[in-house]
Write a protein that holds these residues in place. Structure first.
Motif, PDB file in Angstrom:
ATOM      1  N   ASN A  22      -3.620   3.006  -9.806  1.00  0.00           N
ATOM      2  CA  ASN A  22      -3.825   1.555  -9.751  1.00  0.00           C
ATOM      3  C   ASN A  22      -4.328   1.011 -11.083  1.00  0.00           C
ATOM      4  OD1 ASN A  22      -3.004   1.161  -7.104  1.00  0.00           O
ATOM      5  ND2 ASN A  22      -5.035   1.568  -6.291  1.00  0.00           N
TER       6      ASN A  22
ATOM      7  N   SER B  34      -7.194   6.486 -11.249  1.00  0.00           N
ATOM      8  CA  SER B  34      -6.219   6.068 -10.250  1.00  0.00           C
ATOM      9  C   SER B  34      -4.968   5.479 -10.894  1.00  0.00           C
ATOM     10  CB  SER B  34      -6.860   5.031  -9.331  1.00  0.00           C
ATOM     11  OG  SER B  34      -5.900   4.398  -8.542  1.00  0.00           O
TER      12      SER B  34
ATOM     13  N   LYS C   8      -9.487  -3.999  -5.920  1.00  0.00           N
ATOM     14  CA  LYS C   8     -10.059  -3.637  -4.619  1.00  0.00           C
ATOM     15  C   LYS C   8      -9.772  -2.181  -4.284  1.00  0.00           C
ATOM     16  CE  LYS C   8      -9.137  -7.958  -2.428  1.00  0.00           C
ATOM     17  NZ  LYS C   8      -8.452  -8.594  -1.300  1.00  0.00           N
ATOM     18  N   LYS C   9      -8.541  -1.762  -4.512  1.00  0.00           N
ATOM     19  CA  LYS C   9      -8.128  -0.391  -4.179  1.00  0.00           C
ATOM     20  C   LYS C   9      -8.716   0.623  -5.144  1.00  0.00           C
ATOM     21  CE  LYS C   9      -3.735  -1.831  -2.245  1.00  0.00           C
ATOM     22  NZ  LYS C   9      -2.323  -1.936  -2.526  1.00  0.00           N
ATOM     23  N   ASP C  10      -8.869   0.221  -6.398  1.00  0.00           N
ATOM     24  CA  ASP C  10      -9.282   1.140  -7.446  1.00  0.00           C
ATOM     25  C   ASP C  10     -10.742   1.552  -7.301  1.00  0.00           C
ATOM     26  OD1 ASP C  10      -8.622   2.672  -9.603  1.00  0.00           O
ATOM     27  OD2 ASP C  10      -8.937   1.111 -11.074  1.00  0.00           O
TER      28      ASP C  10
ATOM     29  N   ALA D 294       0.822  -1.218   0.000  1.00  0.00           N
ATOM     30  CA  ALA D 294       0.000   0.000   0.000  1.00  0.00           C
ATOM     31  C   ALA D 294       0.855   1.266   0.000  1.00  0.00           C
ATOM     32  CB  ALA D 294      -0.934  -0.002   1.201  1.00  0.00           C
TER      33      ALA D 294
ATOM     34  N   GLU E 142      -5.848  -7.165  -6.054  1.00  0.00           N
ATOM     35  CA  GLU E 142      -5.554  -6.117  -5.078  1.00  0.00           C
ATOM     36  C   GLU E 142      -5.759  -4.726  -5.685  1.00  0.00           C
ATOM     37  OE1 GLU E 142      -4.875  -6.262  -1.745  1.00  0.00           O
ATOM     38  OE2 GLU E 142      -5.446  -8.356  -2.061  1.00  0.00           O
TER      39      GLU E 142
END
Length: 153
Positions: free
Chosen positions: A118, A116, A108-110, A69, A105
């Motif tokens: 990401n 982003s 999930k973050k995006d 992260a 992953e």
């Protein structure tokens, strides 16, 4: 503190100074410098050690994954691509799983934020995963053709 660089340096004395640098950067929380150094390291095929296990995978899994992260997603993706390539020498499934996990992953973050960083990292990782899958199909096709031609003769 993470002992992985120290453990790897004991397993691979020829690379001990490199692992000491990684350990120092990690303990100093110099994450950008750490990822740049690890990216340079994994980019050189001669740095791969497979005995007793894949050193690049261990480095990625135990050093970078816990701090993912805090890292630049694209740099993390580039490192993962090199690690997956090293895994694919003996295990296409493990290589593909590494990249798929990273894509998940990023997803999930995006969330819904399509601008982003990401998203770029996710696309890069997906492209490497598909390239790896093509390489796996080519390898399977070549080995099937070789065994078929041997059988025919």
């Amino acid at each position: 503190p993470n002992n992985t660089p120290t453990n790897l340096s004991q397993q691979h004395p020829d690379q001990s100074s490199i692992y000491a640098d990684f350990s120092n950067l990690l303990s100093s929380k110099l994450y950008h410098q750490l990822t740049v150094s690890i990216h340079s390291f994994v980019s050189v095929q001669d740095n791969l050690r497979t005995e007793p296990s894949n050193n690049l995978f261990i480095l990625f899994n135990t050093v970078l994954t816990p701090i993912a992260a805090k890292l630049n997603p694209l740099t993390l993706s580039r490192i993962a691509a090199h690690v997956a390539t090293s895994l694919s020498i003996n295990d296409f499934e493990a290589a593909r799983a590494l990249l798929e996990t990273l894509v998940e992953e990023f997803e999930k973050k995006d969330g819904n934020n399509s601008s982003s960083s990401n998203t770029t990292a996710k696309l890069f990782t997906e492209s490497k995963k598909y390239f790896l899958m093509l390489k796996e199909m080519e390898t399977a096709s070549t080995s099937t053709t070789a065994s078929t031609s041997t059988t025919v003769v």
